[in-house]
Design an enzyme around this catalytic site. Sequence first.
Site, mmCIF file in Angstrom:
data_model
loop_
_atom_site.group_PDB
_atom_site.id
_atom_site.type_symbol
_atom_site.label_atom_id
_atom_site.label_comp_id
_atom_site.label_asym_id
_atom_site.label_seq_id
_atom_site.Cartn_x
_atom_site.Cartn_y
_atom_site.Cartn_z
ATOM 1 N NE ARG A 38 -5.502 6.303 -20.613
ATOM 2 C CZ ARG A 38 -5.398 6.187 -19.291
ATOM 3 N NH1 ARG A 38 -4.279 6.547 -18.677
ATOM 4 N NH2 ARG A 38 -6.391 5.724 -18.589
ATOM 5 C CE LYS B 95 -2.400 28.404 -11.262
ATOM 6 N NZ LYS B 95 -2.425 28.763 -9.822
ATOM 7 C CB SER C 155 -7.824 2.701 -14.430
ATOM 8 O OG SER C 155 -6.908 2.027 -15.266
ATOM 9 N N GLY D 164 -3.810 3.070 -18.259
ATOM 10 C CA GLY D 164 -2.407 3.400 -18.482
ATOM 11 C C GLY D 164 -1.528 2.161 -18.443
ATOM 12 C CG ASP D 165 -0.516 0.077 -15.154
ATOM 13 O OD1 ASP D 165 -1.743 0.113 -14.918
ATOM 14 O OD2 ASP D 165 0.343 0.109 -14.261
ATOM 15 C CG ASN E 207 -6.058 3.161 -2.561
ATOM 16 O OD1 ASN E 207 -7.227 2.771 -2.546
ATOM 17 N ND2 ASN E 207 -5.119 2.566 -3.270
ATOM 18 N NE ARG F 166 -12.738 -5.194 -8.206
ATOM 19 C CZ ARG F 166 -12.940 -4.885 -6.924
ATOM 20 N NH1 ARG F 166 -12.150 -4.007 -6.309
ATOM 21 N NH2 ARG F 166 -13.907 -5.457 -6.232
ATOM 22 C CG ASP G 242 -2.662 -2.118 -12.365
ATOM 23 O OD1 ASP G 242 -1.452 -1.970 -12.156
ATOM 24 O OD2 ASP G 242 -3.414 -1.201 -12.764
ATOM 25 C CG ASP H 88 2.513 -3.368 -12.579
ATOM 26 O OD1 ASP H 88 3.457 -3.387 -13.388
ATOM 27 O OD2 ASP H 88 2.212 -2.367 -11.899
HETATM 28 N N1 DCT Z 1 -1.851 3.093 -5.992
HETATM 29 C C1 DCT Z 1 -1.853 3.853 -4.822
HETATM 30 N N2 DCT Z 1 -0.974 4.897 -4.697
HETATM 31 C C2 DCT Z 1 -0.125 5.207 -5.688
HETATM 32 C C3 DCT Z 1 -0.122 4.459 -6.878
HETATM 33 C C4 DCT Z 1 -0.991 3.400 -6.997
HETATM 34 O O1 DCT Z 1 -2.625 3.579 -3.908
HETATM 35 N N3 DCT Z 1 0.712 6.244 -5.541
HETATM 36 C C5 DCT Z 1 -2.824 2.000 -6.140
HETATM 37 C C6 DCT Z 1 -4.169 2.516 -6.581
HETATM 38 C C7 DCT Z 1 -4.285 2.096 -8.015
HETATM 39 C C8 DCT Z 1 -3.365 0.892 -8.122
HETATM 40 O O2 DCT Z 1 -2.386 1.059 -7.101
HETATM 41 C C9 DCT Z 1 -2.760 0.738 -9.497
HETATM 42 O O3 DCT Z 1 -1.934 1.856 -9.782
HETATM 43 P P1 DCT Z 1 -1.786 2.471 -11.228
HETATM 44 O O4 DCT Z 1 -1.740 1.382 -12.241
HETATM 45 O O5 DCT Z 1 -0.637 3.416 -11.185
HETATM 46 O O6 DCT Z 1 -3.089 3.375 -11.390
HETATM 47 P P2 DCT Z 1 -4.487 3.121 -12.095
HETATM 48 O O7 DCT Z 1 -5.489 3.686 -11.169
HETATM 49 O O8 DCT Z 1 -4.628 1.690 -12.492
HETATM 50 O O9 DCT Z 1 -4.451 4.047 -13.377
HETATM 51 P P3 DCT Z 1 -3.783 3.753 -14.810
HETATM 52 O O10 DCT Z 1 -4.915 3.584 -15.787
HETATM 53 O O11 DCT Z 1 -2.991 4.975 -15.117
HETATM 54 O O12 DCT Z 1 -2.939 2.537 -14.705
HETATM 55 MG MG MG Z 2 -3.155 0.724 -13.630
#
Ligand code: DCT
Ligand code: MG
Length: 316
Positions: free
Chosen positions: A126, A50, A157, A166-167, A254, A159, A169, A231
Amino acid sequence: MASYYERTADHWRTISYRKAISALRQQTTHIKTKAQALAIQGIGERLADKIEEIVTTGRLQRLENTSLTPEDRALQLFLSVYGVGIAQASRWVARGLYTLEDLKTKADLTRNQRIGVERYDDFRQRIPREEVAAHEEIVRQAVQEGDPDMQTIIAGSYRRGAPTSGDIDVIITKPGATVETIRSLVMETVVPKLVRQGFIKASLATSSRNEGSKWHGASALPDRDVWRRIDLLFVPGDEIGAALLYFTGNDIFNRSIRLLASKKGMCLNQHGLYKNVLRGAQRVKANQGCLVEGRDERRIFEILGVPWRPPEHRNC
Ligand code: DCT
Ligand code: MG
């Protein structure tokens, strides 16, 4: 392809594509041929094909095939709505629904899904880093009006140093506090106050799996009409190290650090690092083990025998 597989809940393919993307990013020379791609660890035969196809044609047939029919496109649209999973999205497509307008007028939406549809464009955008910090600042003020010793930390993301997220936290914690103390402050005082201020626009249901240690919702800065997904994560002081590790991610990092813990006879989760964990067939846990470390993120790395990785280096 990675986000297509993510939306269709194909976890294994999502992970292999993301690992390949990450491996490609780390290359210092341009990868132009299948042979060069194959030489990279984590890239196999089919991915290498690919990669060569993209380099030589500028396109990827397989990706184009994923949105060939109107049904495929509708499925992917519905899967990108907050609160909608593959089973629900497939049922709507099978009923002949194709657009967000169809969902609004013809589908029986849950409260969360309705918000997901109505705020579809908002949630897809974003969030710039400065705006993430501005949301946290508002939450922090409301939290500290209730308890000056309570702290907030932005995980996810942000930190990891991402320029956009995307959200949002936000961990809420305090040394010595239990999850119940934090939950009651947030649910009884902070959230109602932020709703009255007009900052919190909606509370989205928390899943039962979280045992009430999270609040999900949407917020908007004063004078801005864009709703953001936020969140609030309730973390007892004794668990802050493990929670920082978990909520910083990314998810692939993780997975690998948890697997490493499990290979060393330990168990790592968002509450702590545990040892003397007995495992039966398929590595299924037979007991909880005993807590070795929960409070100190760096200590968890040390005990696992892993050199410290700053959050910016956890983008796997
Ligand atoms: N997390 C995890 N496994 C998952 C989803 C999330 O271990 N299936 C952990 C790692 C990141 C944290 O929770 C926050 O999750 P998100 O907000 O979904 O991800 P992000 O890394 O903050 O990315 P985004 O910018 O998209 O929010
Ligand atoms: Mg996030």
